[in-house]
Design a protein around this motif. Structure first.
Motif, mmCIF file in Angstrom:
data_model
loop_
_atom_site.group_PDB
_atom_site.id
_atom_site.type_symbol
_atom_site.label_atom_id
_atom_site.label_comp_id
_atom_site.label_asym_id
_atom_site.label_seq_id
_atom_site.Cartn_x
_atom_site.Cartn_y
_atom_site.Cartn_z
ATOM 1 N N PRO A 73 -2.483 -27.431 -18.685
ATOM 2 C CA PRO A 73 -1.930 -26.067 -18.597
ATOM 3 C C PRO A 73 -2.482 -25.294 -17.396
ATOM 4 O O PRO A 73 -3.345 -24.429 -17.532
ATOM 5 N N VAL A 74 -1.979 -25.612 -16.212
ATOM 6 C CA VAL A 74 -2.404 -24.946 -14.981
ATOM 7 C C VAL A 74 -1.505 -23.726 -14.778
ATOM 8 O O VAL A 74 -0.440 -23.822 -14.171
ATOM 9 N N LEU A 75 -1.944 -22.603 -15.289
ATOM 10 C CA LEU A 75 -1.151 -21.376 -15.172
ATOM 11 C C LEU A 75 -1.642 -20.566 -13.986
ATOM 12 O O LEU A 75 -2.847 -20.345 -13.832
ATOM 13 N N THR A 76 -0.717 -20.136 -13.147
ATOM 14 C CA THR A 76 -1.066 -19.291 -12.011
ATOM 15 C C THR A 76 -0.612 -17.857 -12.294
ATOM 16 O O THR A 76 0.082 -17.593 -13.269
ATOM 17 N N SER A 77 -1.008 -16.956 -11.438
ATOM 18 C CA SER A 77 -0.648 -15.552 -11.600
ATOM 19 C C SER A 77 -0.798 -14.852 -10.268
ATOM 20 O O SER A 77 -1.258 -15.448 -9.283
ATOM 21 N N TRP A 78 -0.432 -13.582 -10.230
ATOM 22 C CA TRP A 78 -0.739 -12.793 -9.042
ATOM 23 C C TRP A 78 -2.169 -12.285 -9.149
ATOM 24 O O TRP A 78 -2.754 -12.258 -10.226
ATOM 25 N N SER A 79 -2.729 -11.900 -8.027
ATOM 26 C CA SER A 79 -4.118 -11.445 -8.000
ATOM 27 C C SER A 79 -4.183 -9.974 -8.399
ATOM 28 O O SER A 79 -3.867 -9.092 -7.605
ATOM 29 N N THR A 80 -4.591 -9.710 -9.648
ATOM 30 C CA THR A 80 -4.700 -8.327 -10.110
ATOM 31 C C THR A 80 -5.782 -7.563 -9.344
ATOM 32 O O THR A 80 -5.534 -6.443 -8.880
ATOM 33 N N PRO A 81 -7.004 -8.123 -9.175
ATOM 34 C CA PRO A 81 -7.995 -7.421 -8.340
ATOM 35 C C PRO A 81 -7.498 -7.244 -6.907
ATOM 36 O O PRO A 81 -7.799 -6.243 -6.258
ATOM 37 N N GLY A 82 -6.734 -8.239 -6.427
ATOM 38 C CA GLY A 82 -6.170 -8.119 -5.091
ATOM 39 C C GLY A 82 -5.192 -6.968 -4.992
ATOM 40 O O GLY A 82 -5.181 -6.220 -3.996
ATOM 41 N N ALA A 83 -4.378 -6.792 -6.025
ATOM 42 C CA ALA A 83 -3.432 -5.669 -6.041
ATOM 43 C C ALA A 83 -4.177 -4.341 -6.071
ATOM 44 O O ALA A 83 -3.778 -3.379 -5.404
ATOM 45 N N ALA A 84 -5.254 -4.284 -6.855
ATOM 46 C CA ALA A 84 -6.056 -3.058 -6.906
ATOM 47 C C ALA A 84 -6.683 -2.754 -5.548
ATOM 48 O O ALA A 84 -6.745 -1.598 -5.112
ATOM 49 N N LEU A 85 -7.129 -3.806 -4.862
ATOM 50 C CA LEU A 85 -7.688 -3.638 -3.522
ATOM 51 C C LEU A 85 -6.630 -3.113 -2.556
ATOM 52 O O LEU A 85 -6.883 -2.189 -1.774
ATOM 53 N N LEU A 86 -5.437 -3.693 -2.618
ATOM 54 C CA LEU A 86 -4.357 -3.282 -1.720
ATOM 55 C C LEU A 86 -3.915 -1.850 -1.992
ATOM 56 O O LEU A 86 -3.523 -1.129 -1.070
ATOM 57 N N ALA A 87 -3.971 -1.441 -3.254
ATOM 58 C CA ALA A 87 -3.535 -0.089 -3.611
ATOM 59 C C ALA A 87 -4.362 0.971 -2.911
ATOM 60 O O ALA A 87 -3.883 2.091 -2.665
ATOM 61 N N THR A 88 -5.602 0.620 -2.554
ATOM 62 C CA THR A 88 -6.484 1.585 -1.881
ATOM 63 C C THR A 88 -6.626 1.322 -0.389
ATOM 64 O O THR A 88 -7.051 2.219 0.351
ATOM 65 N N SER A 89 -6.294 0.108 0.070
ATOM 66 C CA SER A 89 -6.545 -0.235 1.477
ATOM 67 C C SER A 89 -5.280 -0.300 2.328
ATOM 68 O O SER A 89 -5.384 -0.417 3.559
ATOM 69 N N LEU A 90 -4.102 -0.239 1.727
ATOM 70 C CA LEU A 90 -2.873 -0.345 2.512
ATOM 71 C C LEU A 90 -2.304 1.011 2.936
ATOM 72 O O LEU A 90 -1.292 1.051 3.641
ATOM 73 N N THR A 91 -2.930 2.077 2.525
ATOM 74 C CA THR A 91 -2.445 3.397 2.915
ATOM 75 C C THR A 91 -2.483 3.539 4.436
ATOM 76 O O THR A 91 -3.521 3.344 5.061
ATOM 77 N N GLY A 92 -1.337 3.853 5.014
ATOM 78 C CA GLY A 92 -1.266 3.993 6.466
ATOM 79 C C GLY A 92 -0.997 2.695 7.199
ATOM 80 O O GLY A 92 -0.836 2.700 8.422
ATOM 81 N N VAL A 93 -0.952 1.570 6.491
ATOM 82 C CA VAL A 93 -0.676 0.267 7.103
ATOM 83 C C VAL A 93 0.809 -0.037 6.953
ATOM 84 O O VAL A 93 1.380 0.101 5.866
ATOM 85 N N SER A 94 1.443 -0.460 8.027
ATOM 86 C CA SER A 94 2.867 -0.768 7.966
ATOM 87 C C SER A 94 3.111 -2.014 7.127
ATOM 88 O O SER A 94 2.219 -2.853 6.944
ATOM 89 N N MET A 95 4.331 -2.148 6.636
ATOM 90 C CA MET A 95 4.676 -3.307 5.821
ATOM 91 C C MET A 95 4.536 -4.596 6.617
ATOM 92 O O MET A 95 4.087 -5.622 6.090
ATOM 93 N N GLU A 96 4.887 -4.562 7.909
ATOM 94 C CA GLU A 96 4.778 -5.757 8.740
ATOM 95 C C GLU A 96 3.322 -6.220 8.871
ATOM 96 O O GLU A 96 3.016 -7.416 8.761
ATOM 97 N N LYS A 97 2.415 -5.278 9.088
ATOM 98 C CA LYS A 97 0.996 -5.640 9.199
ATOM 99 C C LYS A 97 0.427 -6.075 7.852
ATOM 100 O O LYS A 97 -0.456 -6.948 7.795
ATOM 101 N N ALA A 98 0.909 -5.484 6.767
ATOM 102 C CA ALA A 98 0.465 -5.888 5.434
ATOM 103 C C ALA A 98 0.858 -7.335 5.157
ATOM 104 O O ALA A 98 0.051 -8.126 4.648
ATOM 105 N N VAL A 99 2.094 -7.693 5.523
ATOM 106 C CA VAL A 99 2.556 -9.064 5.332
ATOM 107 C C VAL A 99 1.720 -10.024 6.170
ATOM 108 O O VAL A 99 1.383 -11.140 5.732
#
Length: 423
Positions: A73-99
């Motif tokens: 049972p190898v279950l994957t997921s999205w990175s919840t801590p990663g999403a929390a990090l992005l929620a605070t660090s992507l402000t002012g960053v363009s979508m292209e640079k985020a990608v």
């Protein structure tokens, strides 16, 4: 074998129920953070929907593909801590640079798999510490079942009682019975708000990556570190604590490669699941551990549905009673928590280190943007190293002697007279 028998073999009710609970827990506990992270990067409604689609497709492909490949049972997921990090660090960053940062993090994860360094680190972690790490990660969900009884007794208590009764009468379907009872109880108490649900399909939105070295360092590298330390590390621990020796390096390589391909559509992080994986690896998923891989395959299918429905998920989250999610997750993880604690405390020599790992992980402490799973394991390893040094010195020291009045020759003190350490 008849068609009906084939369906039953491929979709045992307990297995499908475990997969559905795992996806429900994963989505309800983290989807809101994903939406926040997407908004921080300036995503509009179409782009937010595309993020969910890319993540759903990525999780579906990697979960189903890796589980079928390794029969685990190898279950994957999205990175919840990663999403929390992005929620605070992507402000002012363009979508292209985020990608661009998403792709950079994916390349680093892929290299970790190809070089094998992460697998070598995991091979040196004792099983009791990995089990204690799992127990600490799951503790909040176990206590959440009972904490919900304070404000939502009419929902949480029936779930708990029905689970206990079904464990004695219908053990294979205990969680399914508890889930059904919880749904009925929440409907009767008016907990659902179906008027908020809006049905709409997601469409992919491609964003060409732009590589800005400042964003790569400030967003891409922290995203990689957080994903490895807070997601992949406990994810491997869950599998090993449940007795599944899945090769780590190929799994990391495939999840990193899938993230790199889907990053332009919004897949910011794909990794091994931890809490939701524990639902699929436990006895509740299937009595035969060799068949539990089907739970991860079905979870992949449900995640694909989540991705396709995209924006609908957000409206469904607001309609579902949160108490129901926590209560069902709690009963679904009881057996796994029991097994992890039993394994963590099974070895007397490593018991102290296991307790330290459990407590530090359960504390929820976050330092330098890295979650408690990493720091809990680090604290446990440190405790184990210091304890082993102490034991080595005591073993190397000469044995004390006692001189009797009736004999001039020294006699060693009986080892049995000493109280065993940790007793």
């Amino acid at each position: 074998m008849s068609p009906l028998s084939r369906i039953r073999a491929a979709a045992p009710p307990s297995t499908v129920a475990a997969a559905l609970i795992a996806v429900t827990v994963g989505v309800t506990s983290a989807a809101a953070i994903v939406f926040t992270a997407a908004r921080a990067a300036g995503a509009d409604a179409r782009e937010v929907s595309s993020w969910m689609l890319a993540l759903g497709v990525g999780i579906a492909v990697t979960s189903a593909g890796l589980s079928l490949r390794y029969k685990a049972p190898v279950l994957t997921s999205w990175s919840t801590p990663g999403a929390a990090l992005l929620a605070t660090s992507l402000t002012g960053v363009s979508m292209e640079k985020a990608v661009g940062a998403f792709m950079f993090s994916a390349v680093l994860i892929t290299l970790s798999g190809l070089t094998g360094w992460f697998a070598r680190v995991m091979d040196r972690i004792p099983v009791p510490l990995a089990s204690a790490l799992l127990g600490g990660v799951l503790l909040d969900f176990g206590t959440g079942l009972f904490s919900q009884m304070g404000g939502s007794f009419a929902i949480a208590f029936p779930v708990f009682v029905l689970y206990l009764l079904a464990r004695r009468l219908l053990p294979r379907y205990a969680v399914l019975v508890a889930l059904g009872g919880g749904v009925v109880a929440s409907v009767l108490t008016g907990g659902w708000h179906l008027e908020r649900v809006r049905l709409s399909l997601a469409q992919p939105v491609f964003t060409a990556p732009e590589f800005d070295w400042k964003v790569l360092i400030s967003v891409g590298v922290p995203l990689f570190v957080v994903t490895m330390a807070s997601q992949n590390l406990p994810g491997v621990a869950v599998l090993r604590a449940s007795g599944y020796e899945v090769p780590v390096s190929p799994v990391l390589t495939w999840t990193g490669a899938a993230q790199a391909v889907l990053a332009p559509f919004g897949a910011f992080g794909l990794n091994l699941a931890a809490i939701t994986a524990a639902i699929c690896t436990g006895d509740e998923a299937h009595p035969d551990r060799r068949r539990r891989y089907l739970a991860a395959v079905w979870a992949g299918f449900f995640y694909l549905c989540v991705g396709l429905l995209g924006a609908t998920v957000a409206s469904l989250l607001t309609a579902m009673p949160h108490a129901l999610v926590l209560a069902v997750a709690g009963v679904g993880l009881l057996a796994t928590i029991e097994a992890s604690l039993a394994s963590a405390l099974s070895d007397l020599a490593s018991r102290e280190a296991a307790v330290v790992t459990f407590l530090a992980t359960a504390s929820g402490v976050t330092l330098l943007g890295i979650g408690s799973a990493f720091w809990g394991l680090l604290a446990g390893v440190l405790t184990s190293v210091i304890a082993s040094v102490g034991r080595g010195r005591r073993a190397a020291a000469p044995a004390p002697v006692a001189v009797s009045d009736s004999a001039s020759a020294p006699q060693p003190v009986a080892a049995a007279s000493r109280t065993p350490e940790g007793a």
